[in-house]
Design an enzyme around this catalytic site. Structure first.
Site, mmCIF file in Angstrom:
data_model
loop_
_atom_site.group_PDB
_atom_site.id
_atom_site.type_symbol
_atom_site.label_atom_id
_atom_site.label_comp_id
_atom_site.label_asym_id
_atom_site.label_seq_id
_atom_site.Cartn_x
_atom_site.Cartn_y
_atom_site.Cartn_z
ATOM 1 N N ALA A 1 48.155 23.894 69.163
ATOM 2 C CA ALA A 1 47.115 24.923 69.302
ATOM 3 C C ALA A 1 46.246 24.917 68.059
ATOM 4 O O ALA A 1 46.641 24.411 67.014
ATOM 5 C CB ALA A 1 47.742 26.299 69.468
ATOM 6 N N LYS A 2 45.076 25.473 68.168
ATOM 7 C CA LYS A 2 44.266 25.761 66.988
ATOM 8 C C LYS A 2 43.339 26.902 67.337
ATOM 9 O O LYS A 2 42.939 27.058 68.500
ATOM 10 C CB LYS A 2 43.430 24.524 66.606
ATOM 11 C CG LYS A 2 42.961 24.551 65.188
ATOM 12 C CD LYS A 2 44.137 24.344 64.250
ATOM 13 C CE LYS A 2 43.796 23.823 62.915
ATOM 14 N NZ LYS A 2 44.975 23.250 62.261
ATOM 15 N N GLY A 3 43.025 27.692 66.337
ATOM 16 C CA GLY A 3 42.067 28.778 66.528
ATOM 17 C C GLY A 3 40.995 28.664 65.478
ATOM 18 O O GLY A 3 41.182 28.029 64.438
#
Ligand code: GLU
Length: 415
Positions: free
Chosen positions: A106-108
């Protein structure tokens, strides 16, 4: 597909993926599935600034992979956009799986310049971002962590915002302050891992580390800890650069003093223990080891010919383009890729998450010892595969990652 200058970072990461998928003979369906993001969320973040004005920032969270809860950092940067976050989420997938952690990727990101904001102006969008993605995160769904522009304080705010709805949940984020359930050893972990890998690679390359010249590009958390711990191995860290420029000392910089200087002044410029040099001059210094530890795409076809290191340790995410990767590798430079070299942060995040779930604390010695084990096991796997198949460490790393995720999809039986 061949690398071209117009490619986005996401395309470039996919190029590495495609090479692995080709070599593994992955079928088209599986290939499409693993290549594209599983889920992307874009949110708006309206914030009242200290002067009373309302500003609206854009926020993103991207999920990828099939091996467990999604895991990856949250970046605050004025250039953060969906395409970049997508690329970084993909890298997280291959990084997590290469370390054999039970996570997907994931990445935000929030498109904001954190260095221009007050504490209140950082706290408010962090809480709003958390509320806006709250339906997608949970200790068994998605566990954010710090990345560029965010830190332990940001994680404490996220944990609090999540806890207001769901009750006390330390395992919702990692990289927290130790007083709020963070793990000992998390902050220094990335630099520590870089120094562990340098020792192993040096042995394998017959490189004497005593007095070896090292250049570290970037002096944030990762760069400064890397420089400090590498110096403790007996190397000479001859050049370092921060956001404001670089410093050089042929005899080796005093990194502890430079860290203190940076804390006081906010940069490395003006440090009296070395002479000022530009970022470009820094990258072109004659050295044995180069550690890019700042932003992506710092070595390009414009400056690749001037790189003189024998070993490149990618502490930053995606510091070099596929074309540069090819040129350097063909020129005999050993490159240990980002998904191996900067995996330590997420390894210790994993330890933090398990400690939180068990409501238990490990001593720092245990964290460092386990970190070393996980990292060096991955390094040996990569090295053996690279040797056996006569491919680069990056190709071997992606192959291992892609193969494991493909196997997980098969076992789960959802195709
Ligand atoms: N942001 C770090 C990375 O890119 C850490 C991610 C995590 O700990 O989840 O690896």
């Amino acid at each position: 597909m061949l690398a071209t200058p117009e490619m986005s970072t996401y395309d470039e990461v996919n190029l590495f993926f495609d090479t692995a998928a080709d070599r593994l003979g992955l079928n088209n369906g599986l290939r499409e599935m693993l290549k594209r993001p599983w889920r992307e969320l874009q949110v708006q973040i309206p914030v009242r600034m200290d002067d009373g004005q309302v500003k609206v920032f854009s926020g993103f969270r991207v999920h990828n992979g099939a091996r467990g809860p999604y895991k990856g950092g949250l970046r605050y940067h004025s250039d953060a956009d969906l395409e970049e976050v997508r690329a970084l989420a993909s890298l997280m997938t291959w990084k997590n799986v290469l370390m054999d952690l039970p996570y997907s990727g994931a990445k935000g990101g929030v498109q904001v310049d954190p260095w221009q904001l007050s504490m209140g102006e950082l706290n408010r969008p962090t809480r709003r971002y958390t509320q806006n993605i709250i339906h997608l995160i949970a200790p068994n769904r998605d566990i954010p962590a710090p990345d560029m522009g965010t830190n332990a304080q940001t994680m404490a705010w996220m944990m609090d915002a999540y806890g207001q709805v769901n009750g006390h949940s330390p395992a919702i984020v990692t990289g927290k302050p130790v007083e709020k359930g963070g793990s000992l050893g998390r902050e220094s972990s990335t630099g520590r891992g870089v120094s562990y890998l340098l020792q192993e690679a040096a042995k394998d390359m017959d490189m004497d580390l005593q007095g070896a010249r090292v250049v570290v590009q970037g002096f944030g958390n990762v760069g400064s800890w890397s420089a400090r711990l590498i110096q403790q191995l007996g190397c000479r860290v001859i050049g370092v650069s921060g956001v404001d420029g670089g410093v050089y000392n042929a005899g080796g910089l005093d990194i502890a003093r430079l860290q203190d200087y940076q804390k006081m002044t906010g940069g490395v410029t003006g440090f009296t223990g070395g002479e000022a040099i530009s970022n470009r001059e820094l990258l072109e210094l004659e050295c044995e080891v180069l550690v890019p530890a700042a932003v992506d795409n710092v070595i390009t076809t414009d400056n690749v010919d001037y790189i003189k290191a024998r070993l490149v340790l990618e502490a930053a995410n995606h510091p070099i383009t596929p074309e540069v990767d090819r040129i350097l590798s063909e020129g005999g430079v050993t490159i240990l890729p980002d998904i191996l070299v900067n995996a330590e942060g997420v390894i210790v995040s994993y330890f933090e998450w398990t400690q939180n779930i068990q409501e238990f604390h490990w001593e720092e010695g245990r964290v460092n010892e386990k970190l070393r084990k996980v990292l060096l096991r991955a390094y040996q796997e990569v090295r053996m595969r690279a040797m056996n198949e006569q491919i680069t460490h990056r190709e071997a790393s992606f192959e291992i990652g892609v193969q494991r995720v493909a196997r997980s999809v098969e076992l789960r039986g959802f195709l």
